[in-house]
Write a protein that holds these residues in place. Structure first.
Motif, PDB file in Angstrom:
ATOM      1  N   VAL A   1       0.962  -1.112  -0.112  1.00 56.62           N
ATOM      2  CA  VAL A   1      -0.026   0.036  -0.084  1.00 56.62           C
ATOM      3  C   VAL A   1       1.052   1.159   0.019  1.00 56.62           C
ATOM      4  O   VAL A   1       1.880   1.398   0.897  1.00 56.62           O
ATOM      5  CB  VAL A   1      -1.180   0.058   1.169  1.00 56.62           C
ATOM      6  N   VAL A   2       0.760   2.024  -0.963  1.00 59.28           N
ATOM      7  CA  VAL A   2       1.446   3.321  -1.201  1.00 59.28           C
ATOM      8  C   VAL A   2       0.599   4.473  -1.146  1.00 59.28           C
ATOM      9  O   VAL A   2      -0.730   4.459  -1.567  1.00 59.28           O
ATOM     10  CB  VAL A   2       2.396   3.392  -2.289  1.00 59.28           C
ATOM     11  N   ASP A   3       1.133   5.610  -0.770  1.00 66.23           N
ATOM     12  CA  ASP A   3       0.282   6.795  -1.056  1.00 66.23           C
ATOM     13  C   ASP A   3       0.646   7.565  -2.389  1.00 66.23           C
ATOM     14  O   ASP A   3       1.294   6.918  -3.371  1.00 66.23           O
ATOM     15  CB  ASP A   3       0.556   7.949   0.109  1.00 66.23           C
ATOM     16  N   GLY A   4       0.239   8.747  -2.639  1.00 64.34           N
ATOM     17  CA  GLY A   4       0.289   9.631  -4.124  1.00 64.34           C
ATOM     18  C   GLY A   4       1.683   9.486  -4.517  1.00 64.34           C
ATOM     19  O   GLY A   4       1.756   9.812  -5.960  1.00 64.34           O
ATOM     20  N   VAL A   5       2.649   9.504  -3.735  1.00 67.88           N
ATOM     21  CA  VAL A   5       4.066   9.798  -4.050  1.00 67.88           C
ATOM     22  C   VAL A   5       4.841   8.416  -3.835  1.00 67.88           C
ATOM     23  O   VAL A   5       6.164   8.611  -3.860  1.00 67.88           O
ATOM     24  CB  VAL A   5       4.813  11.241  -3.288  1.00 67.88           C
ATOM     25  N   SER A   6       4.179   7.501  -3.982  1.00 70.98           N
ATOM     26  CA  SER A   6       4.895   6.154  -3.767  1.00 70.98           C
ATOM     27  C   SER A   6       5.551   5.628  -2.536  1.00 70.98           C
ATOM     28  O   SER A   6       6.351   4.775  -2.265  1.00 70.98           O
ATOM     29  CB  SER A   6       5.770   5.780  -5.108  1.00 70.98           C
ATOM     30  N   ARG A   7       5.104   6.446  -0.956  1.00 70.50           N
ATOM     31  CA  ARG A   7       5.593   6.095  -0.175  1.00 70.50           C
ATOM     32  C   ARG A   7       4.840   5.042   0.644  1.00 70.50           C
ATOM     33  O   ARG A   7       3.573   5.058   0.569  1.00 70.50           O
ATOM     34  CB  ARG A   7       5.519   7.580   0.708  1.00 70.50           C
ATOM     35  N   THR A   8       5.413   4.193   1.259  1.00 70.25           N
ATOM     36  CA  THR A   8       4.657   3.036   2.133  1.00 70.25           C
ATOM     37  C   THR A   8       4.607   3.615   3.624  1.00 70.25           C
ATOM     38  O   THR A   8       4.625   4.860   3.961  1.00 70.25           O
ATOM     39  CB  THR A   8       5.600   1.785   2.168  1.00 70.25           C
ATOM     40  N   SER A   9       3.942   2.835   4.222  1.00 70.14           N
ATOM     41  CA  SER A   9       3.667   3.167   5.824  1.00 70.14           C
ATOM     42  C   SER A   9       5.000   3.244   6.617  1.00 70.14           C
ATOM     43  O   SER A   9       4.875   3.912   7.827  1.00 70.14           O
ATOM     44  CB  SER A   9       2.726   2.164   6.411  1.00 70.14           C
ATOM     45  N   VAL A  10       6.201   2.915   6.162  1.00 65.70           N
ATOM     46  CA  VAL A  10       7.503   2.999   6.610  1.00 65.70           C
ATOM     47  C   VAL A  10       7.921   4.468   5.794  1.00 65.70           C
ATOM     48  O   VAL A  10       8.277   4.262   4.433  1.00 65.70           O
ATOM     49  CB  VAL A  10       8.422   2.089   6.714  1.00 65.70           C
ATOM     50  N   PRO A  11       8.050   5.458   6.601  1.00 66.75           N
ATOM     51  CA  PRO A  11       8.471   6.908   5.794  1.00 66.75           C
ATOM     52  C   PRO A  11      10.016   6.524   5.065  1.00 66.75           C
ATOM     53  O   PRO A  11       9.952   7.406   3.751  1.00 66.75           O
ATOM     54  CB  PRO A  11       8.844   7.803   6.855  1.00 66.75           C
ATOM     55  N   SER A  12      10.830   5.844   5.294  1.00 65.69           N
ATOM     56  CA  SER A  12      12.233   5.719   4.449  1.00 65.69           C
ATOM     57  C   SER A  12      11.927   4.630   3.432  1.00 65.69           C
ATOM     58  O   SER A  12      12.894   4.668   2.635  1.00 65.69           O
ATOM     59  CB  SER A  12      13.059   5.357   5.458  1.00 65.69           C
ATOM     60  N   ILE A  13      10.628   4.050   3.398  1.00 67.81           N
ATOM     61  CA  ILE A  13      10.557   2.992   2.316  1.00 67.81           C
ATOM     62  C   ILE A  13       9.522   3.346   1.185  1.00 67.81           C
ATOM     63  O   ILE A  13       8.299   3.527   1.609  1.00 67.81           O
ATOM     64  CB  ILE A  13      10.336   1.437   2.954  1.00 67.81           C
ATOM     65  N   TYR A  14       9.843   3.376   0.086  1.00 64.18           N
ATOM     66  CA  TYR A  14       8.950   3.485  -1.005  1.00 64.18           C
ATOM     67  C   TYR A  14       8.871   2.290  -1.796  1.00 64.18           C
ATOM     68  O   TYR A  14       9.637   1.162  -1.812  1.00 64.18           O
ATOM     69  CB  TYR A  14       9.425   4.662  -2.053  1.00 64.18           C
TER      70      TYR A  14
END
Length: 469
Positions: free
Chosen positions: A295-308
């Motif tokens: 699961v990612v947000d609109g800028v390809s970031r996962t629920s762990v901020p340092s991991i896309y």
């Protein structure tokens, strides 16, 4: 910034190029070489296979264009032979060459490439097991997961690579199947059906719904279905495969309603699943959905901020172009560039049947399902002068616009080179141009693209009336 990219497909290598250009220290970890499954097993090989099939189409249409073959009378088509080993060797060599070209580009931009299997063991740490058993730990300020997807499997339909085939097994074939049964009539199944029909195989679709390409524009699917039927393809509709087994040197498909279907080969094209198993994502608390997709947000970031994450592993839209854009956006965001979330309302895609289907933005069916009001204009290619000259009248241009403003919000093209023709409609969708503005863009004459301009003009008259200019 140090960036570790896990996966060498479009999401990974495009991200590497962007990050390297912006001055980051980049390491790409890939299990099978840059390009990933897209270049080595999927997009590049399948479209190369279809290029060979297109050559046979040229042979068959040549007499009607006045090109006759020695010893042939009138419109008689010459007998031709399919050299499948040569075709498959070309597929293999071209895929490797494309992978090598990508590697050269990534290395030239200053990135490092490590071959091996990766596991994310911390928010900033990737562990890589190389072919010789050596293990290397890579540290990064950020990690991008772009491991792609794999063909979906059925427990009741084990593939053997000889008779019962996955999409990747196709390239092991050394002779054209006598009768190819394709289970699954989505984009992948339709593309392989296109190729093997042209190679002379009997092809039968097992379709779980009432038409092929059930998620595509209805009118586009009907054109392809009509072309398939004219070429001899048979479809079993509203039929679900319960089990597939090999009996001797034949494949047998058992349907849920009790019927059976036998072929010399059975090809399973029942979708793709994200490659997340064994990556260690769960241990890090990275959110995945019920299908295992990250699961990612609109800028390809996962629920762990340092991991896309980017590409098929997110299962947003399993397209190489989407993977590449997700990867680029991730790096632009990470490295402090001004960036907007990916525009899901302006994604373009192509199915490389013959003719091709290209779509962008909102579909007519999606608009109806969600209650979005649109105006639709469709223009058949049969009246296009270039289509007449080329003896390729199958297809149409369809444009969707919002009432009042006339803003283009979607479109579909069915034509021989729809993958290229969709470009002006894609630009109109992305830049929110109106039908009037699209109608005023110059197109050459004669051209297939002229139908886009004419369709836009007709739509502008309907939507914007006298205000159109």
């Amino acid at each position: 910034m140090r960036v570790v990219i896990v996966g060498g497909g479009p999401g990974g290598y495009e991200a590497a190029l962007v990050a390297a250009e912006l001055g980051a220290e980049v390491t790409v970890v890939s299990a099978e070489g840059l390009g990933g499954a897209c270049v080595l097993w999927d997009c590049v090989p399948s479209k190369t296979l279809l290029s060979s099939a297109q050559a046979f189409n040229t042979l068959e249409t040549a007499p009607s264009l006045g090109v006759h073959f020695e010893g042939m009378v009138g419109l008689e088509v010459p007998r031709y032979e399919v050299d499948l080993p040569t075709i498959m060797a070309r597929v293999h060599n071209l895929a490797l060459a494309q992978s090598e070209d990508i590697s050269k580009q990534v290395l030239a931009d200053g990135a490092r490439v490590v071959l091996g299997r990766a596991r994310v063991v911390g928010p900033h740490t990737v562990e890589v097991r190389q072919a010789d058993g050596a293990v290397e730990r890579l540290e990064g300020d950020a990690i991008l997961v772009a491991t792609g997807s794999a063909p979906r499997r059925m427990d009741t339909a084990p593939t053997d690579g000889e008779v019962i085939l996955s999409s990747q097994d196709v390239y092991k074939l050394r002779k054209v199947p006598e009768h190819l049964v394709v289970v699954g009539a989505g984009a992948t199944g339709a593309e392989y059906a296109t190729a093997f029909l042209r190679f002379g195989a009997q092809v039968t679709f097992v379709v779980s719904r009432d038409r092929i390409l059930p998620t595509e524009d209805h009118d586009a699917a009907m054109v392809i279905e009509d072309v398939f039927e004219r070429r001899g393809l048979r479809s079993l509709k509203n039929a679900r495969a319960a089990k597939v087994e090999r009996v001797g040197d034949r494949g047998v498909v058992h349907l849920e309603d009790g019927r059976t279907l036998e072929g010399s080969h059975v090809l399973l094209t029942i979708g793709q699943v994200p490659r997340t198993s064994g990556l260690g994502l769960e241990e890090l608390g990275i959110r995945t959905d019920e299908h295992g997709a990250v699961v990612v947000d609109g800028v390809s970031r996962t629920s762990v901020p340092s991991i896309y994450a980017a590409g098929d592993v997110t299962a947003k839209l399993m397209l190489a172009s989407v993977a590449a854009m997700q990867g680029r956006i991730a790096m632009w965001h990470l490295l402090g560039q001004a960036v907007s979330p990916l525009r899901w309302d302006a994604v373009a895609a192509t199915i490389f049947t013959d003719p091709q289907i290209a779509t962008v933005g909102l579909s007519e069916q999606r608009a109806a399902e969600t209650g979005i009001e649109v105006e639709v204009e469709t223009l058949p290619l049969a009246g296009n002068s270039r289509a007449k000259m080329s003896n390729r009248p199958d297809g149409f241009v369809k444009l969707l616009a919002r009432p009042g403003s006339g803003t283009i919000c979607g479109g579909a093209v069915v034509a021989g080179y729809a993958s290229d023709l969709i470009a002006p409609i894609s630009e109109a969708c992305f830049n929110r141009l109106t039908a009037s503005q699209l109608s005023q863009v110059f197109q050459t004459y004669p051209s297939f693209a002229g139908s886009i301009q004419e369709c836009a003009r007709r739509l502008a008259v309907r939507v914007q009336g006298s205000y159109r200019y």
